[in-house]
Design a protein around this motif. Sequence first.
Motif, PDB file in Angstrom:
ATOM      1  N   ASN A   1      39.606  30.863  43.469  1.00 15.90           N
ATOM      2  CA  ASN A   1      40.379  31.750  43.915  1.00 15.90           C
ATOM      3  C   ASN A   1      40.511  33.079  43.353  1.00 15.90           C
ATOM      4  OD1 ASN A   1      42.040  29.979  45.856  1.00 15.90           O
ATOM      5  ND2 ASN A   1      42.886  29.149  43.970  1.00 15.90           N
ATOM      6  N   GLY A   2      39.341  33.479  42.537  1.00 13.12           N
ATOM      7  CA  GLY A   2      39.041  34.740  41.956  1.00 13.12           C
ATOM      8  C   GLY A   2      40.389  35.151  40.687  1.00 13.12           C
TER       9      GLY A   2
ATOM     10  N   ASP B   1      48.623  41.770  40.020  1.00 10.57           N
ATOM     11  CA  ASP B   1      47.298  41.752  39.775  1.00 10.57           C
ATOM     12  C   ASP B   1      47.322  41.057  38.361  1.00 10.57           C
ATOM     13  OD1 ASP B   1      46.131  43.428  41.948  1.00 10.57           O
ATOM     14  OD2 ASP B   1      47.568  44.837  41.108  1.00 10.57           O
TER      15      ASP B   1
ATOM     16  N   ARG C   1      46.390  35.320  43.350  1.00 13.96           N
ATOM     17  CA  ARG C   1      45.155  35.118  44.228  1.00 13.96           C
ATOM     18  C   ARG C   1      45.182  36.072  45.529  1.00 13.96           C
ATOM     19  NH1 ARG C   1      47.764  28.816  44.942  1.00 13.96           N
ATOM     20  NH2 ARG C   1      46.776  27.876  43.561  1.00 13.96           N
ATOM     21  N   ALA C   2      46.245  36.502  45.914  1.00 13.59           N
ATOM     22  CA  ALA C   2      46.146  37.458  46.991  1.00 13.59           C
ATOM     23  C   ALA C   2      45.438  38.787  46.532  1.00 13.59           C
ATOM     24  CB  ALA C   2      47.482  37.611  47.485  1.00 13.59           C
ATOM     25  N   SER C   3      45.566  39.130  45.196  1.00 20.01           N
ATOM     26  CA  SER C   3      45.186  40.440  44.698  1.00 20.01           C
ATOM     27  C   SER C   3      43.624  40.215  44.810  1.00 20.01           C
ATOM     28  CB  SER C   3      45.654  40.394  43.394  1.00 20.01           C
ATOM     29  OG  SER C   3      44.693  39.740  42.297  1.00 20.01           O
ATOM     30  N   GLY C   4      43.003  39.259  44.808  1.00 16.82           N
ATOM     31  CA  GLY C   4      41.474  39.197  44.718  1.00 16.82           C
ATOM     32  C   GLY C   4      40.878  39.260  43.625  1.00 16.82           C
ATOM     33  N   ALA C   5      41.586  39.599  42.524  1.00 24.49           N
ATOM     34  CA  ALA C   5      41.061  39.597  41.294  1.00 24.49           C
ATOM     35  C   ALA C   5      42.141  39.494  40.018  1.00 24.49           C
ATOM     36  CB  ALA C   5      40.200  41.000  40.838  1.00 24.49           C
TER      37      ALA C   5
ATOM     38  N   SER D   1      35.362  40.988  33.601  1.00 30.02           N
ATOM     39  CA  SER D   1      35.361  40.421  34.747  1.00 30.02           C
ATOM     40  C   SER D   1      34.377  38.962  34.813  1.00 30.02           C
ATOM     41  CB  SER D   1      34.680  41.040  35.869  1.00 30.02           C
ATOM     42  OG  SER D   1      33.307  41.537  35.597  1.00 30.02           O
TER      43      SER D   1
END
Length: 255
Positions: A166-167, A75, A120-124, A232
């Motif tokens: 990609n966040g 993350d 990227r896969a973590s979403g944030a 964020s």
Amino acid sequence: MEFDDRSVLVTGGSSGIGLATARLLTARGAKVVTAALTEPEAEDDAIRFVQTDVADEASVAAAVDFAVRTHGGLDVLVAAAGIQRYGSAADTSAAAWDHVMAVNVRGAFFAAKHALPALRASGAGSIVLVSSVQAFVTQTDVAAYTASKGALNAFARSLAIDEAHNGVRANTVCPGSVDTPMLRAAAAGFTHSERETDELVASWGRNHPLGRVARPEEVAEAIAFLASDRASFISGVALPVDGGLLAQVAVALPD
């Protein structure tokens, strides 16, 4: 526990700012892996360590893979590995220049490159690079170091723009003088005793408007903020943590 169950990789996490960051994020719930040439100065069973040469791409890729496999993803990436070498452009050897760039710039590039799929896969995902006030201003005889820190700020901006969709956020922290083993080693090169080293570090601190050098934990707090959900909507910034150093005019004005 704002980092509860989040997976974090800290390069250069065996001492100084990197170690302080690893400890702080662990205390706030993160699952942390530190990647460095040597193990942390003091053992901490909550922090996993993987021996890593950040100047070697395969070594960095293996460290990222270890963090992802150990904690089921990634993350946050904190790239804190760095070295200092003194010299102007005229008297810096090509080998010294390349060494600084290999650790400070290539190391951050390798870490980001190989961490991005998991971030990227973590979403944030969040990337924080440890830069320096010397990305903006400079003292004498630090040509390679200054150039490397300027490159980190530019690299973070590129990451922020390329990865926004990609966040993934990317930022740098830019400390002034921080009481780390690297700073003290630099001071020791100009002194002959521990007492003289302490005095020189204190004199460097007096160059900052707050009158002292920073503690690694203070920089770690800024890193934690940028890595957290509290930041964020912050991406592509270079955050000074410098005791007011960049805000001051360095010339004496008449009374």
